[in-house]
Scaffold this motif. Structure first.
Motif, mmCIF file in Angstrom:
data_model
loop_
_atom_site.group_PDB
_atom_site.id
_atom_site.type_symbol
_atom_site.label_atom_id
_atom_site.label_comp_id
_atom_site.label_asym_id
_atom_site.label_seq_id
_atom_site.Cartn_x
_atom_site.Cartn_y
_atom_site.Cartn_z
ATOM 1 N N UNK A 123 0.836 -1.202 0.000
ATOM 2 C CA UNK A 123 0.000 0.000 0.000
ATOM 3 C C UNK A 123 0.872 1.255 0.000
ATOM 4 N N UNK A 124 1.966 1.226 0.786
ATOM 5 C CA UNK A 124 2.887 2.360 0.816
ATOM 6 C C UNK A 124 3.470 2.615 -0.573
ATOM 7 N N UNK A 125 3.814 1.556 -1.290
ATOM 8 C CA UNK A 125 4.347 1.705 -2.649
ATOM 9 C C UNK A 125 3.313 2.328 -3.575
ATOM 10 N N UNK A 177 10.483 2.207 -3.604
ATOM 11 C CA UNK A 177 9.709 1.475 -2.596
ATOM 12 C C UNK A 177 9.162 0.176 -3.160
ATOM 13 N N UNK A 178 8.808 0.219 -4.457
ATOM 14 C CA UNK A 178 8.283 -0.968 -5.114
ATOM 15 C C UNK A 178 9.359 -2.055 -5.196
ATOM 16 N N UNK A 213 0.757 -4.617 -11.212
ATOM 17 C CA UNK A 213 -0.541 -4.334 -10.581
ATOM 18 C C UNK A 213 -0.409 -3.189 -9.578
ATOM 19 N N UNK A 214 0.644 -3.242 -8.754
ATOM 20 C CA UNK A 214 0.873 -2.157 -7.790
ATOM 21 C C UNK A 214 1.104 -0.833 -8.525
ATOM 22 N N UNK A 260 1.169 9.651 -5.248
ATOM 23 C CA UNK A 260 1.539 11.020 -4.885
ATOM 24 C C UNK A 260 2.486 11.630 -5.922
ATOM 25 N N UNK A 261 3.451 10.826 -6.394
ATOM 26 C CA UNK A 261 4.370 11.319 -7.411
ATOM 27 C C UNK A 261 3.659 11.713 -8.685
#
Length: 415
Positions: free
Chosen positions: A28-30, A286-287, A325-326, A36-37
């Motif tokens: 979720x953080x990724x 992060x990913x 997917x992320x 946001x970016x």
């Protein structure tokens, strides 16, 4: 319903229902980081587009679409030239002008100005003086009266208004028995204009005959300005006029007159895009860490898949699918939020200014008192494509590590 093996497993690993809540959390953080970016990129580029569009609109409202001059010489038979240019179907209006430099003085205040002589009958071809006047009348620029219309900033700086007198100093000295003296002329302010651009600080307007007398151009004029129905056809028409005149006239369109400004804006937008792409790339890192942790956590699953016959390519495809997917979810969230923010950023900033009683943009500095925004679909597509490309690129190393897992070692370790 049929689902490809790698895509099905990858989507299962991404699912919020899996039991490993830590993996879910960093996934979720990724997504949020990518979202946001993308949102920031879309909003910032939309604001920059808005500034460019607003300034371009203001420039086109006060700058000649096409300027015709004759080198260092004055155009003598200008009435015929004006009539000739006015016959073109693209030309809305044409008007002569006389131009020179000078200094305005009043009391202890001194300001350098551009003196522009105009014909009140054709002034709209040269400058939108009638529509931008806040006080006074253009028709008061009668020949022989030496009336002057000045910008609002100049009027405020000099402390003058309609009816007051100011002194114009022409940068040409006269030698007489008393020595060398500059040429001075007393002018009466008959109007004040305001366009919200640099012209308010630099331009003054006189009658064509008065300025010709002051600047000693005789019966000639400095040039002729053309106002077009469609300003974006100016480069093509300028080229045609140069060909017709066989280079007898110098014909310059507004894109050339303001090329330095627009080139600087384009470069600034390009540099801002690449700077923000770096911020997006940091979010994509992060990913990478997420997928590396998933690979470590799922070593036992990978070993079982390999024992059951899954190839290395399918193992790689599982984690590439998970990263895709992320990245896709994060990109879609960012695009939606970015579009919503870009479409409403003007109102949001205005609300914050009213709420906290602050002013982010000073009109005297930026010539714009609000935050404009111009959302362009090409920017959205480019940003979304870059975000997805970076996301897919980030999956390669973790997927390659997953494919290198040895089934025997992984199963022995889990045992």
């Amino acid at each position: 319903m049929f689902k490809p093996f790698s895509l099905y497993i990858g989507s299962r690993y991404t699912s919020l229902r899996q039991r490993d809540h830590f993996i879910t959390f960093i996934s979720i953080v990724s997504m949020v980081g990518i979202a946001l970016g993308v949102m920031v990129l879309i909003t910032v580029l939309s604001v920059m587009n808005g500034f460019t569009k607003e300034i371009r609109t203001r420039i086109l409202s006060v700058t000649p679409h096409i300027m015709v001059t004759q080198g260092q010489s004055n155009i003598q038979d200008w009435p015929m030239a004006v009539k000739h240019f006015s016959t073109r179907k693209e030309v809305e209006a044409a008007g002569p002008f006389v131009e020179g430099q000078g200094m305005l003085t009043h009391g202890r205040e001194v300001h350098g100005v551009l003196v522009k002589g105009i014909d009140p009958a054709t002034v709209d071809a040269v400058f939108p003086l009638r529509s931008t006047l806040i006080t006074g009348n253009v028709d008061d620029l009668a020949p022989g009266k030496f009336g002057v219309i000045i910008g609002s900033y100049l009027a405020k700086s000099l402390g003058v208004g309609v009816g007051d007198s100011i002194t114009l100093v022409i940068p040409e000295v006269t030698v007489s028995l008393v020595g060398v003296t500059p040429r001075l002329k007393r002018l009466q302010v008959v109007g004040v204009f305001e366009v919200g651009y640099i012209y308010d600080t630099t331009h003054i307007f006189l009658n064509l005959e008065d300025s010709a007398r002051l600047l000693k151009t005789g019966d000639g004029v400095t040039g002729i300005q053309l106002k077009l129905f469609d300003p974006f056809k100016a480069p093509q028409l300028a080229h045609e006029l140069r060909e017709e005149a066989q280079h007898f006239y110098n014909v310059v369109d507004w894109t050339v007159l303001n090329s330095a400004y627009f080139s600087a804006v384009k470069m600034e937008k390009t540099m801002m895009f690449f700077t923000l792409i770096m911020i997006l790339a940091i979010a994509v890192f992060n990913l990478i860490s997420t997928l590396v942790m998933v690979v470590t956590d799922k070593r036992g699953d990978i070993a079982v898949f390999r024992v059951l016959g899954a190839s290395k390519k399918k193992i790689m495809a599982i984690f590439i699918s998970q990263g895709a997917i992320i990245g896709l979810i994060g990109t879609l969230m960012g695009v939606i939020l970015g579009i919503l923010l870009a479409l409403n950023v003007t109102d949001i900033v205005s609300f914050i200014e009213r709420l906290f009683k602050v002013k982010f943009l000073s009109e005297e500095v930026y010539f714009i008192s609000f935050l404009p925004s111009d959302l362009q679909s090409a920017d959205v597509i480019l940003i979304a494509t870059c975000a997805m490309g970076l996301s897919l690129l980030a999956t390669i190393h973790p997927a390659w590590r997953a494919a290198k897992v040895q089934p025997a070692e992984a199963l022995r370790h889990d045992a």
